[in-house]
Design a protein around this motif. Structure first.
Motif, PDB file in Angstrom:
ATOM      1  N   GLN A  94       0.762  -1.285   0.079  1.00 36.86           N
ATOM      2  CA  GLN A  94       0.116  -0.173  -0.078  1.00 36.86           C
ATOM      3  C   GLN A  94       0.658   1.070  -0.258  1.00 36.86           C
ATOM      4  O   GLN A  94       0.430   2.313   0.082  1.00 36.86           O
ATOM      5  N   ALA A  95       2.283   1.184  -0.043  1.00 35.32           N
ATOM      6  CA  ALA A  95       2.955   2.180   0.215  1.00 35.32           C
ATOM      7  C   ALA A  95       3.391   3.023  -1.342  1.00 35.32           C
ATOM      8  O   ALA A  95       4.554   3.384  -1.640  1.00 35.32           O
ATOM      9  N   SER A  96       2.076   3.457  -1.815  1.00 35.56           N
ATOM     10  CA  SER A  96       2.346   4.494  -3.181  1.00 35.56           C
ATOM     11  C   SER A  96       3.083   5.660  -2.520  1.00 35.56           C
ATOM     12  O   SER A  96       2.730   6.131  -1.578  1.00 35.56           O
ATOM     13  N   GLY A 130       4.349  15.691  -8.722  1.00 36.23           N
ATOM     14  CA  GLY A 130       3.467  15.251  -9.389  1.00 36.23           C
ATOM     15  C   GLY A 130       3.301  13.859 -10.052  1.00 36.23           C
ATOM     16  O   GLY A 130       2.393  13.547 -11.007  1.00 36.23           O
ATOM     17  N   LEU A 131       4.249  13.017  -9.635  1.00 32.62           N
ATOM     18  CA  LEU A 131       4.172  11.704 -10.051  1.00 32.62           C
ATOM     19  C   LEU A 131       3.691  10.942  -8.880  1.00 32.62           C
ATOM     20  O   LEU A 131       4.091  10.858  -7.746  1.00 32.62           O
ATOM     21  N   ILE A 132       3.113   9.769  -9.327  1.00 31.58           N
ATOM     22  CA  ILE A 132       2.628   8.849  -8.220  1.00 31.58           C
ATOM     23  C   ILE A 132       3.315   7.484  -8.864  1.00 31.58           C
ATOM     24  O   ILE A 132       3.340   7.064  -9.866  1.00 31.58           O
ATOM     25  N   HIS A 133       4.331   6.990  -7.808  1.00 32.22           N
ATOM     26  CA  HIS A 133       4.825   5.734  -7.968  1.00 32.22           C
ATOM     27  C   HIS A 133       4.090   4.623  -7.048  1.00 32.22           C
ATOM     28  O   HIS A 133       3.993   4.718  -5.808  1.00 32.22           O
ATOM     29  N   GLY A 167       9.317   1.779   2.501  1.00 32.29           N
ATOM     30  CA  GLY A 167       9.639   2.171   1.147  1.00 32.29           C
ATOM     31  C   GLY A 167      10.900   2.658   0.966  1.00 32.29           C
ATOM     32  O   GLY A 167      11.701   3.051   1.818  1.00 32.29           O
ATOM     33  N   VAL A 168      11.324   2.476  -0.135  1.00 29.54           N
ATOM     34  CA  VAL A 168      12.678   2.994  -0.607  1.00 29.54           C
ATOM     35  C   VAL A 168      12.813   3.558  -2.058  1.00 29.54           C
ATOM     36  O   VAL A 168      12.083   2.743  -3.026  1.00 29.54           O
ATOM     37  N   LEU A 169      13.142   4.494  -2.276  1.00 26.65           N
ATOM     38  CA  LEU A 169      13.431   5.190  -3.598  1.00 26.65           C
ATOM     39  C   LEU A 169      14.924   5.157  -4.207  1.00 26.65           C
ATOM     40  O   LEU A 169      15.832   5.534  -3.289  1.00 26.65           O
TER      41      LEU A 169
END
Length: 200
Positions: free
Chosen positions: A66-68, A73-76, A102-104
């Protein structure tokens, strides 16, 4: 992992913990090579001033189901944790002292790839977000400035295997960047772990 090399960066209204030699070289090399090979990199576009521009780096977002994550302006939507990323997350959580979901991953191919001035202060990160940033590969300069100011107040050299943890009120008062550079630099992979506050 060097848990004793923990110099604190002294900045007002900030809480930074910098571990420049958190990983030994062999582990950092292994993690970097595997992540370079197995990550499905993307280069999304952002819409600014009526035009679309490619983000100046490659990226991927991994996390719990569930960790969007939305920013710029971007949805990951999260990719599921790999065995390696789950291993890295568990190690980082020990230093962070909290759960991270989460990790980017940002991949800087050369000195032309960059990250502009920003704070990690999106509402989904909570009031005082913790950001744990792991650097693999080439060394890049990490700049900090007060919000509302233009002068760089402090810089860190983030090298291979370095871990930087930003806590507390840091994102309220400070911005950070990884600027473009004309120097010859090796490719850099940065993993920024965080906790997305999932709404019930």
């Amino acid at each position: 992992m060097d848990l004793f090399d923990t110099p604190t960066v002294q900045l007002p209204d900030a809480e930074l913990e910098f571990l420049p030699h958190w990983l030994d070289a062999a582990c950092a090399d292994r993690w970097l090579a595997q992540l370079q090979a197995e990550t499905p990199w993307e280069q999304p576009q952002v819409f600014l001033h009526g035009k679309h521009y490619p983000v100046p780096r490659l990226l991927a977002w991994y996390g719990d189901a569930q960790a969007s994550y939305r920013y710029s302006g971007l949805i990951h939507q999260p990719l599921p944790w790999t065995a390696l990323l789950a291993e890295i997350r568990a190690a980082v959580e020990q230093v962070a002292g909290q759960r991270l979901n989460g990790v980017l991953l940002n991949y800087y191919r050369d000195g032309n790839d960059s990250m502009g001035w920003h704070s990690d202060d999106e509402a989904v990160l909570g009031r005082d977000p913790l950001i744990a940033s792991l650097n693999l590969g080439g060394t890049r300069r990490f700049d900090l400035r007060r919000k509302g100011q233009t002068r760089i107040e402090h810089s860190l050299e983030l090298g291979h295997g370095a871990l930087l943890v930003m806590r507390g009120a840091t994102q309220h008062y400070w911005q950070h960047q990884v600027a473009k550079t004309g120097k010859s630099v090796a490719p850099r992979l940065n993993l920024t772990f965080r906790l997305i506050r999932i709404q019930p």
